[in-house]
Design a protein around this motif. Structure first.
Motif, PDB file in Angstrom:
ATOM      1  N   ASP A 106     -69.776 -85.893   1.821  1.00  0.00           N
ATOM      2  CA  ASP A 106     -69.152 -86.584   0.683  1.00  0.00           C
ATOM      3  C   ASP A 106     -68.682 -87.992   1.064  1.00  0.00           C
ATOM      4  O   ASP A 106     -68.667 -88.887   0.219  1.00  0.00           O
ATOM      5  N   LEU A 107     -68.306 -88.187   2.313  1.00  0.00           N
ATOM      6  CA  LEU A 107     -67.857 -89.501   2.779  1.00  0.00           C
ATOM      7  C   LEU A 107     -69.020 -90.418   3.143  1.00  0.00           C
ATOM      8  O   LEU A 107     -68.792 -91.564   3.529  1.00  0.00           O
ATOM      9  N   GLY A 108     -70.252 -89.900   3.039  1.00  0.00           N
ATOM     10  CA  GLY A 108     -71.425 -90.735   3.272  1.00  0.00           C
ATOM     11  C   GLY A 108     -72.023 -90.647   4.659  1.00  0.00           C
ATOM     12  O   GLY A 108     -72.947 -91.403   4.985  1.00  0.00           O
ATOM     13  N   PHE A 109     -71.553 -89.741   5.481  1.00  0.00           N
ATOM     14  CA  PHE A 109     -72.137 -89.573   6.802  1.00  0.00           C
ATOM     15  C   PHE A 109     -73.415 -88.737   6.707  1.00  0.00           C
ATOM     16  O   PHE A 109     -73.524 -87.848   5.865  1.00  0.00           O
ATOM     17  N   ASP A 110     -74.362 -89.022   7.585  1.00  0.00           N
ATOM     18  CA  ASP A 110     -75.599 -88.257   7.707  1.00  0.00           C
ATOM     19  C   ASP A 110     -75.276 -87.069   8.620  1.00  0.00           C
ATOM     20  O   ASP A 110     -74.992 -87.266   9.806  1.00  0.00           O
ATOM     21  N   MET A 111     -75.291 -85.864   8.062  1.00  0.00           N
ATOM     22  CA  MET A 111     -74.780 -84.687   8.765  1.00  0.00           C
ATOM     23  C   MET A 111     -75.899 -83.820   9.328  1.00  0.00           C
ATOM     24  O   MET A 111     -76.887 -83.548   8.634  1.00  0.00           O
ATOM     25  N   THR A 112     -75.720 -83.366  10.562  1.00  0.00           N
ATOM     26  CA  THR A 112     -76.595 -82.371  11.174  1.00  0.00           C
ATOM     27  C   THR A 112     -75.707 -81.221  11.640  1.00  0.00           C
ATOM     28  O   THR A 112     -74.809 -81.410  12.474  1.00  0.00           O
ATOM     29  N   PHE A 113     -75.961 -80.049  11.084  1.00  0.00           N
ATOM     30  CA  PHE A 113     -75.190 -78.846  11.413  1.00  0.00           C
ATOM     31  C   PHE A 113     -75.967 -78.084  12.484  1.00  0.00           C
ATOM     32  O   PHE A 113     -77.087 -77.620  12.243  1.00  0.00           O
ATOM     33  N   VAL A 114     -75.398 -77.977  13.674  1.00  0.00           N
ATOM     34  CA  VAL A 114     -76.078 -77.349  14.808  1.00  0.00           C
ATOM     35  C   VAL A 114     -75.614 -75.893  14.881  1.00  0.00           C
ATOM     36  O   VAL A 114     -74.666 -75.551  15.579  1.00  0.00           O
ATOM     37  N   THR A 115     -76.321 -75.041  14.161  1.00  0.00           N
ATOM     38  CA  THR A 115     -75.861 -73.670  13.934  1.00  0.00           C
ATOM     39  C   THR A 115     -75.582 -72.893  15.211  1.00  0.00           C
ATOM     40  O   THR A 115     -74.552 -72.223  15.316  1.00  0.00           O
ATOM     41  N   ASP A 116     -76.481 -72.968  16.202  1.00  0.00           N
ATOM     42  CA  ASP A 116     -76.268 -72.153  17.399  1.00  0.00           C
ATOM     43  C   ASP A 116     -75.207 -72.740  18.335  1.00  0.00           C
ATOM     44  O   ASP A 116     -74.897 -72.145  19.364  1.00  0.00           O
ATOM     45  N   ALA A 117     -74.621 -73.866  17.957  1.00  0.00           N
ATOM     46  CA  ALA A 117     -73.476 -74.412  18.683  1.00  0.00           C
ATOM     47  C   ALA A 117     -72.193 -74.193  17.872  1.00  0.00           C
ATOM     48  O   ALA A 117     -71.202 -74.881  18.037  1.00  0.00           O
ATOM     49  N   THR A 118     -72.268 -73.203  16.963  1.00  0.00           N
ATOM     50  CA  THR A 118     -71.080 -72.757  16.232  1.00  0.00           C
ATOM     51  C   THR A 118     -70.905 -71.265  16.511  1.00  0.00           C
ATOM     52  O   THR A 118     -71.804 -70.611  17.042  1.00  0.00           O
ATOM     53  N   ALA A 119     -69.770 -70.756  16.119  1.00  0.00           N
ATOM     54  CA  ALA A 119     -69.499 -69.321  16.299  1.00  0.00           C
ATOM     55  C   ALA A 119     -68.579 -68.848  15.187  1.00  0.00           C
ATOM     56  O   ALA A 119     -67.807 -69.626  14.625  1.00  0.00           O
ATOM     57  N   THR A 120     -68.680 -67.567  14.889  1.00  0.00           N
ATOM     58  CA  THR A 120     -67.810 -66.957  13.892  1.00  0.00           C
ATOM     59  C   THR A 120     -67.612 -65.485  14.230  1.00  0.00           C
ATOM     60  O   THR A 120     -68.215 -64.970  15.176  1.00  0.00           O
ATOM     61  N   THR A 121     -66.791 -64.826  13.462  1.00  0.00           N
ATOM     62  CA  THR A 121     -66.558 -63.394  13.609  1.00  0.00           C
ATOM     63  C   THR A 121     -66.714 -62.746  12.237  1.00  0.00           C
ATOM     64  O   THR A 121     -66.688 -63.432  11.215  1.00  0.00           O
ATOM     65  N   PRO A 122     -66.890 -61.419  12.189  1.00  0.00           N
ATOM     66  CA  PRO A 122     -67.025 -60.739  10.896  1.00  0.00           C
ATOM     67  C   PRO A 122     -65.851 -61.060   9.976  1.00  0.00           C
ATOM     68  O   PRO A 122     -64.726 -61.296  10.440  1.00  0.00           O
TER      69      PRO A 122
END
Length: 182
Positions: free
Chosen positions: A127-143
């Protein structure tokens, strides 16, 4: 400098929670470090973000000592370390100003929780105008249990859902191997 890696909430607080044993990516530190090396080698900015909830008495209360990077992550002296109190890394920090003054237009997103602070930061950054790349396998979550029914959404479902809602709308989806060429 046109690109920055944003490392969001890869902090000891999460490892102190009972559900850490169910984390989607036990090697999140290793994946983040691969991106850190890539970014540093390219001369890109690395920004470290920690989540804090002062006075809460839980694992995000800085008084308890868990609001610090997980062992194995080490910012350089010239790399910003920001502390936020909102779900995204922009609202309660000077992240936007830091990036704008350095001419950064592209962001790589990594960190903990895939669907929460990482996704929210990606949406706001877009929304702020940055070109975003989401690096999924460098994130983590839990159930994640549903607030009303108690039905649990598993980590694979959370990750898939996050990619569905971000791809083509807010970000490109990538992985560490693609970015590092390994």
């Amino acid at each position: 400098m046109k690109r920055a890696l944003i490392v969001i909430d890869v902090q000891e607080s999460f490892r102190q929670r009972p559900n850490w044993a169910e984390v989607s990516n036990p090697d999140v530190v290793g994946k983040v470090n691969q991106l850190v090396d890539l970014s540093r080698d390219a001369g890109d900015l690395v920004v470290w973000v920690l989540h804090s909830e002062p006075g809460s008495g839980d694992v995000f209360d800085p008084a308890l000592g868990h609001v610090r990077l997980i062992d194995g992550l080490k910012p350089l002296d010239d790399e910003p370390v920001l502390t936020k109190t909102a779900h995204n890394a922009f609202t309660t920090t000077n992240l936007q100003q830091t990036l704008t003054t350095r001419g950064v237009r592209e962001l790589l997103i990594s960190g903990i929780r895939t669907e929460q602070c990482c996704e929210t930061t990606t949406r706001v950054g877009s929304d702020l105008g940055f070109d975003m790349t989401f690096v999924t396998d460098a994130t983590a979550t839990t159930p994640l249990p549903h607030w009303r029914t108690g039905k649990v959404l598993g980590v694979e479902e959370i990750i898939e859902r996050t990619e569905y809602v971000l791809a083509g709308r807010f970000a490109r989806i990538s992985d560490v191997a693609t970015l590092t060429g390994s």
